[in-house]
Write an enzyme that holds these catalytic residues in place. Structure first.
Site, PDB file in Angstrom:
ATOM      1  N   PRO A 177       0.825  -1.222   0.000  1.00  0.00           N
ATOM      2  CA  PRO A 177       0.000   0.000   0.000  1.00  0.00           C
ATOM      3  C   PRO A 177       0.852   1.261   0.000  1.00  0.00           C
ATOM      4  CG  PRO A 177      -0.660  -1.512   1.752  1.00  0.00           C
ATOM      5  CD  PRO A 177       0.612  -2.037   1.187  1.00  0.00           C
ATOM      6  N   ARG A 182      14.674  -2.543  -7.004  1.00  0.00           N
ATOM      7  CA  ARG A 182      13.262  -2.689  -7.357  1.00  0.00           C
ATOM      8  C   ARG A 182      13.063  -2.348  -8.839  1.00  0.00           C
ATOM      9  NH1 ARG A 182       9.737   0.143  -2.849  1.00  0.00           N
ATOM     10  NH2 ARG A 182       8.197  -1.256  -3.717  1.00  0.00           N
TER      11      ARG A 182
END
Ligand code: ZN
Length: 277
Positions: free
Chosen positions: A2, A266
């Site tokens: 989130p 990432r």
């Protein structure tokens, strides 16, 4: 995981569902969820407290209580709240239970075990370790183009790394950072300090646009009290992403295939043409 919009929606859902509810008893089942407290302290600090409102700071959910304390909760990867009738079985990986005065339980479960809770005195909320270094909220008056420009000017890291650093810019994660940089047509890998006023202003606008748009999208969805998850209440926003998770799909501006590059551990998604520099 989130990011600001999802956490904002969870906080709003909790605000609607548990404001004015009294916590009759609280149970900390996994001690490492709240490492600052023993299960006994955790229960004692929350017993008989009524929730006065639920807010958000960065990606932290803040349950304000009438005993001058605040319960801070961070969902991290997979934390999830559920408001369940007493007779409903507890979900797997239940780490904390709040027994409410309406015969329901607010349950926090977390499959990945990265969630965090902490109870602080309301007076100490903004100086507590988790919140004290957070950058201004994107929707606050402090977050101006000039503010963003000064933040970027002081960073020797890439734009993307700087945007993900919560002490520089609060609320963006891997998804909304990628979306904002694409809308602003700026290169994620360029050093943050190299961005001039015009591009920073474009980026500032894009950050607000993607966050506003996703919160607005989530606000139209129905909240399932039994699954207040950090993914738009299951309503899904994935279909609206422009670059995130869209490797090889055409850029919405120029139709060049979106590229994915692993950067600082990432994936970074971007259009190699629109975001060349
Ligand atoms: Zn493009």
């Amino acid at each position: 995981m989130p990011e600001l919009p999802e956490v904002e929606l969870v906080a709003r859902a909790l605000h609607a569902l548990v404001t004015n509810r009294r916590i009759v008893a609280a149970e900390l089942l996994r001690e490492r969820l709240a490492p600052s407290h023993t299960p006994g302290d955790f229960a004692a600090l929350l017993r008989d407290a009524t929730v006065t409102h639920v807010a958000r700071r960065g990606k932290h959910i803040l349950l304000h209580l009438d005993n001058a304390r605040v319960l801070i909760a961070h969902l991290r990867m997979s934390g999830r709240f559920q408001l369940l009738p007493l007779e409903t079985a507890l979900p797997k990986f239940t780490h904390a239970i709040f027994y409410l005065d309406d015969e329901r339980r607010l349950v926090f479960s977390d499959q990945r075990h990265f969630g965090m809770m902490k109870i602080v005195n309301a007076a100490d909320l903004h100086t507590t370790k988790e919140l004290k270094d957070l950058a201004p909220e994107p929707f606050s008056p402090e977050f101006t183009p000039a503010h963003l420009a000064s933040v970027l000017a002081r960073s020797r890291r890439t734009l993307k790394e700087t945007l993900l650093n919560q002490t520089r810019v609060t609320g963006l994660g891997n998804i909304y950072a990628a979306e904002a940089m694409h809308i602003a047509r700026v290169n994620p890998f360029q050093i943050a300090a190299e961005f001039g006023t015009r591009r920073v202003a474009r980026l500032h606008r894009a950050i607000l646009d993607v966050l506003e748009e996703s919160v607005a999208h989530g606000s139209t969805l129905n909240v399932d009290p039994e699954n207040i998850d950090g993914n738009y209440y299951g309503g899904g926003y994935e279909g609206r992403w422009r670059v995130y998770d869209r490797e090889d799909e055409p850029c919405g501006f120029c139709e060049t295939p979106i590229k994915r590059i692993a950067h600082a551990g990432r994936s970074t998604y971007f259009c190699p043409r629109c975001q060349k520099r």
